[in-house]
Design an enzyme around this catalytic site. Structure first.
Site, PDB file in Angstrom:
ATOM      1  N   SER A  86       0.820  -1.308  -0.060  1.00  0.00           N
ATOM      2  CA  SER A  86       0.175   0.094  -0.071  1.00  0.00           C
ATOM      3  C   SER A  86       0.825   1.176   0.034  1.00  0.00           C
ATOM      4  CB  SER A  86      -1.144  -0.125   1.252  1.00  0.00           C
ATOM      5  OG  SER A  86      -1.719   0.950   1.135  1.00  0.00           O
ATOM      6  N   GLY A  87       1.165   1.636  -1.077  1.00  0.00           N
ATOM      7  CA  GLY A  87       2.261   2.673  -1.316  1.00  0.00           C
ATOM      8  C   GLY A  87       1.696   3.925  -0.414  1.00  0.00           C
ATOM      9  N   SER A  88       0.469   4.307  -0.546  1.00  0.00           N
ATOM     10  CA  SER A  88       0.097   5.559   0.312  1.00  0.00           C
ATOM     11  C   SER A  88      -0.111   5.135   1.648  1.00  0.00           C
ATOM     12  CB  SER A  88      -1.182   6.047  -0.456  1.00  0.00           C
ATOM     13  OG  SER A  88      -2.081   5.461  -0.335  1.00  0.00           O
ATOM     14  N   GLY A  89      -0.433   3.867   1.756  1.00  0.00           N
ATOM     15  CA  GLY A  89      -0.853   3.325   3.330  1.00  0.00           C
ATOM     16  C   GLY A  89      -2.202   3.898   3.469  1.00  0.00           C
ATOM     17  N   GLU A 152       6.278   1.734  -7.768  1.00  0.00           N
ATOM     18  CA  GLU A 152       5.892   0.345  -8.375  1.00  0.00           C
ATOM     19  C   GLU A 152       6.894  -0.209  -8.878  1.00  0.00           C
ATOM     20  OE1 GLU A 152       2.065   3.159  -9.345  1.00  0.00           O
ATOM     21  OE2 GLU A 152       3.332   2.539 -10.808  1.00  0.00           O
TER      22      GLU A 152
END
Length: 185
Positions: A86-89, A152
């Protein structure tokens, strides 16, 4: 920018991310994988594509691995490791599934570009990837690439590095991995 400038810039961004990555956290992440009875993985979008590739390689290594979106995914239980990207969390449905997995007794590991997001706050372990990510808020390696490309792309390479390090640590040969590769394609 022309082609030469672009690829050199992208490679330089990756170099900065990998040189900034906390290798002790990487070792801790590998220990979680080694000690997990079963591993479940989830991610969405391009992050999810990298995560799904990682799930495939963990299966090739002989780990019982499940991609959460498959219809054949069993129930999550205590002793399981659930890896989320989850890149942004802050991805709503990932967080919802993380809450359900935690309630079921799984250990949660989040790979993210934003340590302060709500899903990393819920996790038992956070692997922070210091790469520019779409909607991220942490101070990370900036990128001239659009959206979350750097994060990514880094996931694809990082997950492959982790697999290679696990192969060395666990003395798993490429031949053993090939023997587990799907043979009906």
């Amino acid at each position: 920018m022309n082609f030469d400038e672009m690829y050199k810039n992208i490679l330089n961004e990756h170099r900065q991310v990998f040189e900034t990555l906390d290798q002790s956290k990487l070792q801790e992440f590998m220990e979680l994988i080694i000690n997990a009875k079963r591993i479940f993985l989830m991610g969405v979008g391009r992050e999810g594509l990298a995560t799904r590739g990682f799930a495939m390689r963990l299966m090739h290594m002989g780990k019982e691995t499940h991609w959460v979106w498959d219809d054949t995914t069993p129930n999550v239980q205590p002793g399981d490791l659930f890896i989320f990207t989850s890149g942004s969390g802050e991805i709503g449905h990932i967080h919802f599934v993380a809450e359900m997995a935690k309630a079921a007794g799984a250990k949660l590991a989040v790979v993210t570009g934003t340590r302060t997001g709500k899903t990393p706050a819920l996790a038992d372990f956070v692997l922070w990837v210091p790469a520019h990510v779409y909607k991220g808020t942490d101070k990370v390696v900036p990128s001239k690439q659009p959206m979350g490309n750097l994060f990514e792309q880094t996931l694809f390479v990082l997950f492959d590095i982790i697999v290679m390090m696990l192969m060395d640590t666990l003395n798993i040969s490429e031949a053993a991995m090939i023997s587990r590769h799907r043979n009906v394609e």
